[in-house]
Enzyme design. Structure first.
Site, short mmCIF file in Angstrom:
data_model
loop_
_atom_site.label_atom_id
_atom_site.label_comp_id
_atom_site.label_asym_id
_atom_site.label_seq_id
_atom_site.Cartn_x
_atom_site.Cartn_y
_atom_site.Cartn_z
N ASP A 221 -18.73 -5.71 -26.43
CA ASP A 221 -17.86 -6.72 -27.01
C ASP A 221 -16.77 -6.04 -27.85
OD1 ASP A 221 -18.32 -10.01 -27.63
OD2 ASP A 221 -16.96 -8.93 -28.97
N ILE A 222 -15.56 -6.58 -27.76
CA ILE A 222 -14.41 -5.97 -28.45
C ILE A 222 -14.54 -6.15 -29.97
CG2 ILE A 222 -12.80 -7.94 -28.44
CD1 ILE A 222 -10.70 -5.90 -27.31
N ASN B 160 -23.29 -18.96 -25.34
CA ASN B 160 -22.57 -20.08 -25.94
C ASN B 160 -21.98 -20.94 -24.83
OD1 ASN B 160 -23.01 -19.20 -28.64
ND2 ASN B 160 -21.37 -17.70 -28.39
N VAL C 100 -14.60 -17.81 -24.53
CA VAL C 100 -14.12 -17.34 -23.23
C VAL C 100 -14.88 -18.11 -22.15
CG1 VAL C 100 -13.89 -15.37 -21.67
CG2 VAL C 100 -13.58 -15.04 -24.14
N HIS D 118 -21.06 -15.65 -19.96
CA HIS D 118 -21.48 -14.31 -20.38
C HIS D 118 -22.73 -14.40 -21.24
CE1 HIS D 118 -18.37 -15.96 -23.02
NE2 HIS D 118 -19.02 -15.42 -24.03
N HIS E 78 -24.53 -12.66 -24.29
CA HIS E 78 -24.38 -11.71 -25.39
C HIS E 78 -25.72 -11.01 -25.59
CE1 HIS E 78 -20.61 -13.33 -27.32
NE2 HIS E 78 -20.99 -14.42 -26.69
P1 5GP Z 1 -18.01 -16.58 -26.73
O1 5GP Z 1 -17.60 -17.09 -28.08
O2 5GP Z 1 -17.15 -17.14 -25.64
O3 5GP Z 1 -19.47 -16.72 -26.48
O4 5GP Z 1 -17.80 -15.01 -26.77
C1 5GP Z 1 -16.65 -14.36 -26.31
C2 5GP Z 1 -16.78 -12.92 -26.73
O5 5GP Z 1 -15.83 -12.16 -26.01
C3 5GP Z 1 -16.48 -12.69 -28.23
O6 5GP Z 1 -17.63 -12.08 -28.83
C4 5GP Z 1 -15.28 -11.77 -28.21
O7 5GP Z 1 -15.30 -10.79 -29.23
C5 5GP Z 1 -15.34 -11.14 -26.83
N1 5GP Z 1 -14.04 -10.76 -26.29
C6 5GP Z 1 -12.92 -11.52 -26.30
N2 5GP Z 1 -11.90 -10.87 -25.68
C7 5GP Z 1 -12.40 -9.68 -25.29
C8 5GP Z 1 -11.84 -8.56 -24.60
O8 5GP Z 1 -10.66 -8.53 -24.22
N3 5GP Z 1 -12.67 -7.51 -24.36
C9 5GP Z 1 -13.97 -7.49 -24.76
N4 5GP Z 1 -14.69 -6.40 -24.48
N5 5GP Z 1 -14.53 -8.54 -25.40
C10 5GP Z 1 -13.77 -9.61 -25.67
#
Ligand code: 5GP
Ligand code: ZN
Length: 116
Positions: A30-31, A86, A95, A99, A101
């Site tokens: 994760d970024i 999520n 996103v 995915h 986590h």
């Molecule tokens: P969500 O809130 O959708 O469950 O999690 C999305 C995750 O994607 C977040 O933890 C966010 O930090 C990660 N993320 C968003 N953009 C990028 C990216 O460009 N690269 C990577 N490696 N992670 C990302």
């Protein structure tokens, strides 16, 4: 899905710190890590969320779940880890490409949800 961030990462158009890849899934860090180890496992085919998953995704989702332990072990998470998916606005999904986590490190991750 040309405008989907994780489709673009899966296609290699946007770089990532790769943990694992095969023909069906990709795992990458994760970024914005929320624990010392925080990586994501995504299916390569676009699937927006668990809300949109159906029986046609059973094998793929099963493979992703079945891979989590092996990848966590390789990242040193021998004492356990937290797995989060999520979904949608209420689930806090940012996103819209499904995915998993995987979060861990030396300290316990903490309560499953924020207490209100
Ligand atoms: P969500 O809130 O959708 O469950 O999690 C999305 C995750 O994607 C977040 O933890 C966010 O930090 C990660 N993320 C968003 N953009 C990028 C990216 O460009 N690269 C990577 N490696 N992670 C990302
Ligand atoms: Zn996508």
């Amino acid at each position: 899905m040309a405008d989907c961030l994780f489709c673009r990462i899966a296609a290699g158009e946007i770089p990532c710190k790769k943990v694992y890849e095969d023909e069906q899934m990709l795992a990458f860090h994760d970024i914005h890590p929320q624990r010392p180890v925080h990586f994501l496992i995504i299916p390569k085919p676009h699937l927006s969320s668990l809300y949109d998953a159906g029986s046609e995704h059973e094998a793929l989702l099963g493979r992703m779940m079945a891979k989590a332990g092996e990848l966590a072990r390789a990242e040193g998470l021998d004492d356990g880890f937290r797995t989060i998916v999520n979904t949608g606005r209420i689930g806090g999904q940012e996103v819209y490409h499904l995915h998993l986590h995987i979060l861990g490190g030396p300290e316990p991750v903490g309560p499953m949800t924020q207490k209100r």
